[in-house]
Design a protein around this motif. Sequence first.
Motif, PDB file in Angstrom:
ATOM      1  N   LEU A   1      -8.586  -4.058  -1.549  1.00 19.10           N
ATOM      2  CA  LEU A   1      -8.499  -4.001  -0.095  1.00 19.10           C
ATOM      3  C   LEU A   1      -9.431  -2.903   0.406  1.00 19.10           C
ATOM      4  CD1 LEU A   1      -6.704  -5.048   2.343  1.00 19.10           C
ATOM      5  CD2 LEU A   1      -5.341  -3.014   1.965  1.00 19.10           C
TER       6      LEU A   1
ATOM      7  N   PRO B   1     -10.527   0.163   2.575  1.00 20.69           N
ATOM      8  CA  PRO B   1      -9.763   1.219   3.239  1.00 20.69           C
ATOM      9  C   PRO B   1      -9.751   1.093   4.762  1.00 20.69           C
ATOM     10  CG  PRO B   1     -11.185   2.163   1.573  1.00 20.69           C
ATOM     11  CD  PRO B   1     -11.539   0.713   1.685  1.00 20.69           C
TER      12      PRO B   1
ATOM     13  N   CYS C   1      -6.115   1.229  -2.634  1.00 18.62           N
ATOM     14  CA  CYS C   1      -6.951   0.184  -2.036  1.00 18.62           C
ATOM     15  C   CYS C   1      -7.732  -0.566  -3.108  1.00 18.62           C
ATOM     16  CB  CYS C   1      -7.914   0.797  -1.018  1.00 18.62           C
ATOM     17  SG  CYS C   1      -7.132   1.274   0.520  1.00 18.62           S
TER      18      CYS C   1
ATOM     19  N   GLU D   1      -4.962   7.092  -1.590  1.00 24.62           N
ATOM     20  CA  GLU D   1      -5.220   5.930  -0.736  1.00 24.62           C
ATOM     21  C   GLU D   1      -6.366   5.089  -1.286  1.00 24.62           C
ATOM     22  OE1 GLU D   1      -7.290   5.548   3.471  1.00 24.62           O
ATOM     23  OE2 GLU D   1      -5.311   6.481   3.660  1.00 24.62           O
TER      24      GLU D   1
ATOM     25  N   MET E   1       0.820  -1.182   0.000  1.00 20.89           N
ATOM     26  CA  MET E   1       0.000   0.000   0.000  1.00 20.89           C
ATOM     27  C   MET E   1       0.866   1.249   0.000  1.00 20.89           C
ATOM     28  SD  MET E   1      -3.300   0.002  -0.096  1.00 20.89           S
ATOM     29  CE  MET E   1      -3.927   1.432   0.688  1.00 20.89           C
ATOM     30  N   GLU E   2       1.754   1.314   0.947  1.00 21.88           N
ATOM     31  CA  GLU E   2       2.577   2.519   1.060  1.00 21.88           C
ATOM     32  C   GLU E   2       3.468   2.688  -0.161  1.00 21.88           C
ATOM     33  OE1 GLU E   2       4.516   2.598   4.821  1.00 21.88           O
ATOM     34  OE2 GLU E   2       2.635   2.298   5.910  1.00 21.88           O
TER      35      GLU E   2
ATOM     36  N   TYR F   1      -6.895  -1.033   5.825  1.00 26.79           N
ATOM     37  CA  TYR F   1      -5.612  -0.330   5.734  1.00 26.79           C
ATOM     38  C   TYR F   1      -5.420   0.629   6.905  1.00 26.79           C
ATOM     39  CZ  TYR F   1      -2.048   2.914   4.133  1.00 26.79           C
ATOM     40  OH  TYR F   1      -0.942   3.703   4.057  1.00 26.79           O
ATOM     41  N   ARG F   2      -6.499   1.283   7.320  1.00 26.93           N
ATOM     42  CA  ARG F   2      -6.398   2.279   8.401  1.00 26.93           C
ATOM     43  C   ARG F   2      -6.475   1.672   9.801  1.00 26.93           C
ATOM     44  NH1 ARG F   2     -10.903   5.046   5.727  1.00 26.93           N
ATOM     45  NH2 ARG F   2     -10.014   5.978   3.885  1.00 26.93           N
TER      46      ARG F   2
END
Length: 83
Positions: free
Chosen positions: A21, A23, A16, A12, A1-2, A26-27
Motif C-alpha cells: 500500500l 503511504p 505499508c 508506518e 494498517m493500524e 494510508y495518510r
Amino acid sequence: MEHLIEKHSLSESRACRTLDLAPSIYRYESKTCDEEVKIREALRTHAAHRRRWGYRHLRTLLRRDGYDANHKRVYRLYREEGL
C-alpha cells in the motif's frame, strides 16, 4: 494498517510495504469543501423554485450568485442531490 503498527510494533513504512500500500493512500484524509456544501444548498434552493430547469440553467444561476463551479461539478452535485 493500524493493527500492524500497534500490535506488531511496525513502522508506518514497513506496514505499508507489507500490505503493498502506498503511504499516501494510508495518510489520505477526505476534505469536504465548504464551498461545495454552499453550492449544494444554493442548487437545492434554485431547483425548488425552478423545478423544470436542468443543471445547465441552474449553473447559470449559481454563477450569478458568485459560485465558480464548472459544468461537470454542477452535474455531479445535481445527480447526487437527486434533482
